[in-house]
Scaffold this motif. Structure first.
Motif, PDB file in Angstrom:
ATOM      1  N   ARG A  74       0.905  -1.163  -0.247  1.00  0.00           N
ATOM      2  CA  ARG A  74      -0.162   0.105   0.065  1.00  0.00           C
ATOM      3  C   ARG A  74       1.075   1.300  -0.019  1.00  0.00           C
ATOM      4  NH1 ARG A  74      -1.328   1.986   5.406  1.00  0.00           N
ATOM      5  NH2 ARG A  74       0.102   0.790   6.826  1.00  0.00           N
ATOM      6  N   PRO A  75       0.506   2.175  -0.852  1.00  0.00           N
ATOM      7  CA  PRO A  75       1.329   3.470  -0.676  1.00  0.00           C
ATOM      8  C   PRO A  75       0.979   4.400   0.495  1.00  0.00           C
ATOM      9  CG  PRO A  75      -0.780   3.848  -2.211  1.00  0.00           C
ATOM     10  CD  PRO A  75      -0.558   2.258  -1.707  1.00  0.00           C
ATOM     11  N   ILE A  76       1.870   4.910   1.102  1.00  0.00           N
ATOM     12  CA  ILE A  76       1.833   5.909   1.951  1.00  0.00           C
ATOM     13  C   ILE A  76       2.273   7.451   1.530  1.00  0.00           C
ATOM     14  CG2 ILE A  76       2.511   6.722   4.518  1.00  0.00           C
ATOM     15  CD1 ILE A  76       0.999   3.800   4.159  1.00  0.00           C
ATOM     16  N   TRP A  77       1.358   8.050   1.245  1.00  0.00           N
ATOM     17  CA  TRP A  77       1.658   9.583   0.684  1.00  0.00           C
ATOM     18  C   TRP A  77       1.964  10.328   1.769  1.00  0.00           C
ATOM     19  CZ3 TRP A  77       2.423   9.635  -4.489  1.00  0.00           C
ATOM     20  CH2 TRP A  77       2.225   8.815  -5.156  1.00  0.00           C
ATOM     21  N   ALA A  78       3.364  10.459   2.160  1.00  0.00           N
ATOM     22  CA  ALA A  78       3.604  11.303   3.444  1.00  0.00           C
ATOM     23  C   ALA A  78       4.210  12.484   3.242  1.00  0.00           C
ATOM     24  CB  ALA A  78       4.686  10.409   4.307  1.00  0.00           C
ATOM     25  N   GLY A  79       3.916  13.138   1.969  1.00  0.00           N
ATOM     26  CA  GLY A  79       4.673  14.421   1.702  1.00  0.00           C
ATOM     27  C   GLY A  79       4.157  14.814   0.334  1.00  0.00           C
ATOM     28  N   SER A  80       3.568  14.060  -0.311  1.00  0.00           N
ATOM     29  CA  SER A  80       3.253  14.243  -1.947  1.00  0.00           C
ATOM     30  C   SER A  80       2.115  13.376  -1.999  1.00  0.00           C
ATOM     31  CB  SER A  80       4.341  13.908  -2.845  1.00  0.00           C
ATOM     32  OG  SER A  80       4.492  12.538  -2.792  1.00  0.00           O
ATOM     33  N   ALA A  81       1.126  13.833  -3.095  1.00  0.00           N
ATOM     34  CA  ALA A  81      -0.048  13.002  -3.362  1.00  0.00           C
ATOM     35  C   ALA A  81       0.020  12.989  -4.991  1.00  0.00           C
ATOM     36  CB  ALA A  81      -1.064  13.733  -3.028  1.00  0.00           C
TER      37      ALA A  81
END
Length: 217
Positions: free
Chosen positions: A28-35
């Motif tokens: 799963r992706p974790i978008w921790a500063g971008s999207a």
């Protein structure tokens, strides 16, 4: 590969590989500063397995995946007919020659041609798989050269977690383990920023995404 968009076979194989990687790793992706934003990007990641770029591609929207290619070593993927078929027909790859003595094409120009055709890239700035106990190898100059040549393309760090255990060196079949891909905030080459300073910044941006258990934060 033919740049400028995925072939039907590549779209089908990409969707199949994405489904398989989700089944094996639960990635799963974790978008921790971008999207996801539809912009052209260079996703730069840690590299410990041949499956790394498949995991990153799996985390992208299908439309983005269909125009995103992994930069890979021609010496490995052109070694035999099976690998040539996989890299040229099934996968989204931009092959670069890493042996500077024997190369017939400038790796930077090969990558820039792909960017000019509208591709996004998955790029491994270490230049080779990391088989050491260190979290990251020293970054080579490629990322700096790309940033200098194409400042309009977003540079997004992404940390791939656990893939080295799912498909370790020499393995043929993957081991089912949970994985994540953590996408950080984009970085940019600043005016007058020197090569070493930029590469140190990029390396730290990637290390900052590594889970605590990896000993990097």
């Amino acid at each position: 590969m033919t740049v400028g968009g995925a072939s039907l076979l590549q779209k089908v194989s990409g969707a199949a590989l994405a489904g398989l990687s989700r089944a094996v790793t639960g990635v799963r992706p974790i978008w921790a500063g971008s999207a996801p934003n539809g912009r052209q990007r260079i996703y730069f990641a840690n590299h410990a397995s041949h499956g790394d770029f498949i995991l990153v591609a799996t985390c992208l929207h299908p439309a983005e995946r269909s125009r995103t290619a992994a930069v890979a070593g021609a010496d490995y993927w052109n070694a035999d007919s099976t690998r040539r078929f996989i890299s040229g027909k099934l996968l989204r790859t931009v092959l670069v020659e890493r042996n500077w003595v024997e190369r017939t094409a400038d790796p930077l120009q090969v990558m820039l041609s792909a960017l000019e055709a509208g591709e996004s890239l998955i790029f491994f700035p270490e230049g080779t798989r990391n088989m050491t106990e260190e979290p990251l190898l020293r970054f080579r100059s490629g990322l700096y050269n790309l940033a200098a040549a194409r400042p309009d393309v977003e540079l997004v760090p992404c940390w791939i977690e656990n893939m080295s255990r799912v498909l370790p060196k020499g393995a043929v079949l993957p081991v089912p383990l949970l994985c994540r891909v953590i996408f950080g905030a984009p970085i940019a080459l600043q005016a007058g920023e020197e090569r070493k300073a930029f590469l140190d910044k990029a390396r730290q941006a990637l290390l900052a995404l590594a889970p605590q258990k990896d000993g990097n934060r």
